[in-house]
Design an enzyme around this catalytic site. Structure first.
Site, PDB file in Angstrom:
ATOM      1  N   ASP A  26      16.604   5.640   3.201  1.00 33.57           N
ATOM      2  CA  ASP A  26      15.559   4.766   2.664  1.00 33.57           C
ATOM      3  C   ASP A  26      14.499   4.660   3.761  1.00 33.57           C
ATOM      4  O   ASP A  26      14.745   5.012   4.925  1.00 33.57           O
ATOM      5  CB  ASP A  26      16.208   3.405   2.367  1.00 33.57           C
ATOM      6  CG  ASP A  26      15.195   2.308   2.189  1.00 33.57           C
ATOM      7  OD1 ASP A  26      14.309   2.463   1.325  1.00 33.57           O
ATOM      8  OD2 ASP A  26      15.259   1.309   2.919  1.00 33.57           O
ATOM      9  N   ASP A  57      11.439   1.813   3.987  1.00 30.59           N
ATOM     10  CA  ASP A  57      11.019   0.465   4.409  1.00 30.59           C
ATOM     11  C   ASP A  57      12.214  -0.424   4.724  1.00 30.59           C
ATOM     12  O   ASP A  57      13.072  -0.629   3.883  1.00 30.59           O
ATOM     13  CB  ASP A  57      10.160  -0.172   3.308  1.00 30.59           C
ATOM     14  CG  ASP A  57       8.817   0.532   3.181  1.00 30.59           C
ATOM     15  OD1 ASP A  57       8.515   0.987   2.064  1.00 30.59           O
ATOM     16  OD2 ASP A  57       8.122   0.668   4.186  1.00 30.59           O
TER      17      ASP A  57
HETATM   18  C1  XBP Z   1      10.411  -0.900  -0.216  1.00 31.92           C
HETATM   19  C2  XBP Z   1       9.549  -1.298  -1.339  1.00 31.92           C
HETATM   20  C3  XBP Z   1       8.100  -0.905  -1.332  1.00 31.92           C
HETATM   21  C4  XBP Z   1       7.390  -1.556  -0.131  1.00 31.92           C
HETATM   22  C5  XBP Z   1       5.897  -1.605  -0.352  1.00 31.92           C
HETATM   23  O1  XBP Z   1      10.625   0.478  -0.350  1.00 31.92           O
HETATM   24  O2  XBP Z   1      10.038  -1.940  -2.272  1.00 31.92           O
HETATM   25  O3  XBP Z   1       7.544  -1.394  -2.526  1.00 31.92           O
HETATM   26  O4  XBP Z   1       7.825  -2.925  -0.023  1.00 31.92           O
HETATM   27  O5  XBP Z   1       5.401  -0.284  -0.535  1.00 31.92           O
HETATM   28  P1  XBP Z   1      12.024   1.161   0.202  1.00 31.92           P
HETATM   29  P2  XBP Z   1       4.443   0.004  -1.791  1.00 31.92           P
HETATM   30  O6  XBP Z   1      12.721   1.707  -1.039  1.00 31.92           O
HETATM   31  O7  XBP Z   1      11.563   2.220   1.159  1.00 31.92           O
HETATM   32  O8  XBP Z   1      12.836   0.076   0.900  1.00 31.92           O
HETATM   33  O9  XBP Z   1       3.367  -1.057  -1.788  1.00 31.92           O
HETATM   34  O10 XBP Z   1       3.923   1.399  -1.548  1.00 31.92           O
HETATM   35  O11 XBP Z   1       5.346  -0.097  -2.991  1.00 31.92           O
HETATM   36 MG    MG Z   2      14.254  -0.523   2.113  1.00 35.32          MG
END
Ligand code: XBP
Ligand code: MG
Length: 238
Positions: free
Chosen positions: A26, A28
């Site tokens: 993953d 973020d």
């Molecule tokens: C986390 C998310 C993303 C980010 C924001 O992604 O839910 O929406 O918070 O990015 P991950 P965007 O699956 O990597 O943990 O504004 O591009 O959605």
């Molecule tokens: Mg994440």
């Protein structure tokens, strides 16, 4: 747990991880603590659009249960007495947010989390395949990893599946099912590394064992389904 037992358990877990044919990361919260940067970018976009909105940490922590920035904006707007924004307004606002995010990330103040670099290096040394399964966008992944891993970062990952590449975002399994299909591997051949309850659910629904690297916004989610929960990946050093 006594030290000897803990050491045995850690060694056993290291063997399980090292024997996986692919590690699926993953982005973020897992590769880097990006959500505070996302939150700042959202607020800068709201100010630029003259919306008068401001997401503090508590509000953002609640909204993070909604995967996807566009979906998060819509969820917040729909809670207001009279929803303000059309779909195209939300898309425009999210484009501003994404450009603000890239500018903030470019300052170099969002490094990889502890242990991530060692895990990527160790995987490469063992010949393990690497992939990314994320809700965010390809642009955000490139903004983050070109700073954190250098301009050739994409060559480390055999495939990268982002939120808008599939019909449904996490906690639906779509991104993980797509990664498995592109790698032509079964779920049991892989391990997913995640930080959130939505991510754990998405990978688990795809049948993939999950290691949770707890992040700032998701430290107390329900980790029952996880293979292992660590405070960060350096807890299982390579
Ligand atoms: C986390 C998310 C993303 C980010 C924001 O992604 O839910 O929406 O918070 O990015 P991950 P965007 O699956 O990597 O943990 O504004 O591009 O959605
Ligand atoms: Mg994440």
């Amino acid at each position: 747990m006594n030290q000897a037992l803990a050491a045995t358990r850690t060694a056993g877990m290291r063997d399980i991880i090292a024997s996986a044919r692919a590690l699926i990361f993953d982005v973020d919260g897992t590769l880097a603590e990006t959500e505070e940067v996302h939150r700042r970018a959202f607020n800068e976009a709201f100010a630029e659009a003259g919306l008068g909105w401001h997401w503090d940490r508590t509000t953002y922590g609640r909204l993070l249960r909604v995967a996807g920035g566009k979906e998060r904006i819509r969820a917040f707007d729909q809670r207001s007495a009279a929803p303000l924004l059309s779909f195209s307004d939300i898309a425009d606002l999210h484009r501003i947010k994404t450009s603000r995010y890239a500018a903030l990330i470019a300052t170099g103040n969002c490094p990889l989390r502890p242990g991530v670099d060692a895990w990527l290096t160790g995987a490469r040394r063992r010949g393990q395949r690497l992939a990314i399964a994320t809700t965010t966008s390809h642009g955000n992944i490139d903004a983050l990893l070109s700073v954190a891993l250098g301009p050739d970062w994409a060559g480390l990952f055999e495939t990268i599946v982002a939120g808008d590449d599939v019909p449904r975002k996490k906690p639906a399994p779509d991104v993980y099912v797509e990664v498995l299909s592109r790698l032509a591997l079964g779920p049991g051949d892989c391990i997913a590394i995640e930080d959130s309850g939505n991510g754990l659910m998405a990978a688990s629904r795809a049948g993939i064992p999950v290691i949770i690297s707890r992040s700032a916004y998701f430290s107390d989610d329900d980790w029952t389904e996880a293979l292992l929960v660590v405070d960060d990946l350096s807890d299982i050093g390579y």
